[in-house]
Design a protein around this motif. Structure first.
Motif, PDB file in Angstrom:
ATOM      1  N   LEU B  93       0.825  -1.211   0.000  1.00  8.05           N
ATOM      2  CA  LEU B  93       0.000   0.000   0.000  1.00  8.05           C
ATOM      3  C   LEU B  93       0.864   1.268   0.000  1.00  8.05           C
ATOM      4  N   GLU B  94       2.071   1.124   0.552  1.00  9.77           N
ATOM      5  CA  GLU B  94       2.997   2.266   0.505  1.00  9.77           C
ATOM      6  C   GLU B  94       3.323   2.604  -0.964  1.00  9.77           C
ATOM      7  N   MET B  95       3.533   1.563  -1.719  1.00  5.03           N
ATOM      8  CA  MET B  95       3.820   1.751  -3.150  1.00  5.03           C
ATOM      9  C   MET B  95       2.630   2.399  -3.851  1.00  5.03           C
ATOM     10  N   VAL B  96       1.470   1.935  -3.529  1.00  6.90           N
ATOM     11  CA  VAL B  96       0.264   2.516  -4.126  1.00  6.90           C
ATOM     12  C   VAL B  96       0.205   4.006  -3.803  1.00  6.90           C
ATOM     13  N   GLU B  97       0.482   4.309  -2.546  1.00  6.84           N
ATOM     14  CA  GLU B  97       0.414   5.712  -2.126  1.00  6.84           C
ATOM     15  C   GLU B  97       1.473   6.538  -2.848  1.00  6.84           C
ATOM     16  N   ARG B  98       2.622   5.934  -3.042  1.00  2.00           N
ATOM     17  CA  ARG B  98       3.729   6.671  -3.637  1.00  2.00           C
ATOM     18  C   ARG B  98       3.517   6.900  -5.140  1.00  2.00           C
ATOM     19  N   SER B  99       2.986   5.914  -5.846  1.00  2.00           N
ATOM     20  CA  SER B  99       2.780   6.047  -7.297  1.00  2.00           C
ATOM     21  C   SER B  99       1.346   5.655  -7.655  1.00  2.00           C
ATOM     22  N   PRO B 100       0.438   6.519  -7.325  1.00  4.61           N
ATOM     23  CA  PRO B 100      -0.973   6.137  -7.508  1.00  4.61           C
ATOM     24  C   PRO B 100      -1.305   5.875  -8.967  1.00  4.61           C
TER      25      PRO B 100
END
Lengths: 201, 201, 201, 201
Positions: B93-100
């Motif tokens: 989810l961190e990745m999602v937040e970082r590169s939506p």
DNA sequence: AATGAATGAGAGTTCATTCAT
DNA sequence: TATGAATGAACTCTCATTCAT
């Protein structure tokens, strides 16, 4: 063929749309194909639905309403929120197993759309998701579930159900969905269980 | 502008496709639009990709590879499978937040396609899902996780992550994704926790 | 690779074009394909030929020139116009049999073109047709052939040769072309024979 | 505008295609142009024909059928195979003279196509060629024609007719086709004549 | 109300030709 | 001189939607 005729034809078109969308996907499906499947003329579709998008919208709406009603009935006699949750999970996948074609539309095609349509579709899912959330809220309120964020957990459970159903549909329904339902129920019930009481001797 | 030129242009087209697919959806997006966004001629796209479908496929492939590599690195130093799972959930989810935007493609558009393309896309996800499954298998093998069916749980966790991310994206990124990640981690870690040892005094 | 280099490369491109046009047809063939077959870059074609049309034109030109020269040599030692005609027919089909690929271009693809190109191509055929016509004119002048319109007969003979060759090519070269040549020679020689003098005792 | 309407529109499209293909060539012609000429929308073409290729195929089919029927009627009352052949030649070119545009399609565009289409077109010509061959076979059987290979002669005659017609069309119809027909009839009748009877005084 | 023929905008894709290297 | 990546106009064909019957 008067008032009943109208409703019946509308239903027939929705049934046809369900079959066609399920087998080809919403985008690849054509209005002409739905018309043929429903045994009406192409133009007739537009006497009952505003557009192809609207056809999908109304289809999902109808399915969701039926699903909500059925789920409501299943849950009504159950008192304990934990058991309610367990029943919710099992019954959801039971429905998928029973009507895979309808499920296909709700699960797979639901997201096949431009952003506008997508938002409208999400709107239609809300009552169902709300039911799930209420179970969680009550469980927490009664102290039988851990106080995790109900919205987050609701998304998690719904996503899990969706994904398992999707996998089942994509793999040609080759594994036992009921068994998976048991596993999911245990997983989430366990995940929401109050752990502190156990630690007390 | 020799070897680097080619790779750079390919990357530029993928970037452009990512943006366009994310904002309009794969079907509604046109090749012409991707070309305009990438500042190349329409035909140039076809020097780098076989078709519009292939463009999506290669885009997902690239993103998945990057995601796998990154996740690999995050998990490598962690020993305990339970902590590994927790890290997996949080980092995803961190990745999602970082590169939506990239996430949008992986999460939302991934299923937008005819059945053939869908199968190919599912294939591309496998290594990532395999990572998750291996964590679960090891946890069970070491006796630190309940012996639930790892495949079912894997689907559940992935679906949960997907759905939470989707909700976050559709609602305009208005809630705190990191917090949701914590909740999910707790939920699943709890759901997989070995309960029996605790009951022993 | 200077002056000879240029001519050789030009020839190589023409050879390649011959093969590609023969196998795919002029329209379906692409310049890129010809370039690949000739092992030159796409752009190189345009250093030697003005356009794709020009490439066909120059190809036909080259083939016609060679054909004319060869036919010239065959006919030179023959005195009798009737025998000349007979030799013309036989040798024409012999050439087709010997180089079916080149023939394909001359026979089949020759007409594959817009009206402008078609006219230019017809122009290139003229010297060859003129040879045939001259044979007929001389035969008539010498009184060994009936005084039919040489232009009409020339078209007839050429059309007959063309059609027989075409049929042979389209049917996969499955019948004996030499035998057909004999038949055609007999047919036309017979058709042009002076019949009245013979009937006089 | 019920049954007649459909057939009429189909015919209108075929007429339009005939004109457009004749003036530009099949390849250079566009479907949009045919549609404009027929005063229908682009898409309408595809309600009546499967593809551009199919349009050409059906056009040739219609023309060939008409040609066969007409020729049949012309030949029916004639008994003598030699006279039949003579009539065939004259009537064929008479038709070309009468409807040059239709002839253009049959003669010129017929070969403009990829190899697949070409084969299908050849198939459509067969009944017509078969008529010609039957005349020859009967003539030989009755002993009024020389026993040359009927297939070879059939090709020869057809090619001759084709070429003469082509030349007439390409030169802007500037010479007398009927006169040429006479010449061709004499040529072939002479070529096929039994020579032995003449030697009898 | 129902039909289905007609529409025409717009899609993906190809390819002859150009031009910076 | 030779390259081949880039161009972009033009193509065929599809299909949601309309409307005369």
């Amino acid at each position: 063929m008067r008032e009943t005729g109208r409703a019946e034809k509308r239903a027939r078109i929705l049934e046809a749309a369900s079959r066609v969308f399920a087998s080809k996907g919403f985008f690849a499906a054509t209005v002409a194909e739905v018309a043929r499947e429903a045994k009406v003329a192409d133009g007739t579709i537009y006497l009952y639905f505003r557009s192809k998008d609207d056809l999908l919208l109304r289809l999902v709406e109808a399915r969701m309403n039926a699903l909500c009603r059925a789920m409501q009935e299943v849950l009504a006699p159950i008192e304990d929120p934990v058991e309610k949750l367990s029943a919710f999970i099992r019954y959801h996948l039971e429905m998928v197993e029973r009507s895979p074609e309808e499920a296909q539309v709700l699960i797979v095609e639901l997201r096949q759309s431009g952003p506008d349509l997508k938002r409208e579709l999400a709107e239609l899912m809300r009552p169902y998701l709300a039911m799930l959330q209420r179970i969680l809220e009550e469980g927490i309120a009664r102290g039988v579930m851990r106080p995790l964020d109900p919205r987050a957990v609701r998304h998690a459970i719904f996503g899990a159900l969706d994904e398992v159903a999707l996998a089942w549909l994509l793999r040609g329904r080759r594994f036992d969905l009921a068994q998976n339902a048991e596993q999911l129920a245990e997983l989430f019930v366990g995940g929401l269980a109050q752990t502190s009481p156990r630690s007390t001797p």
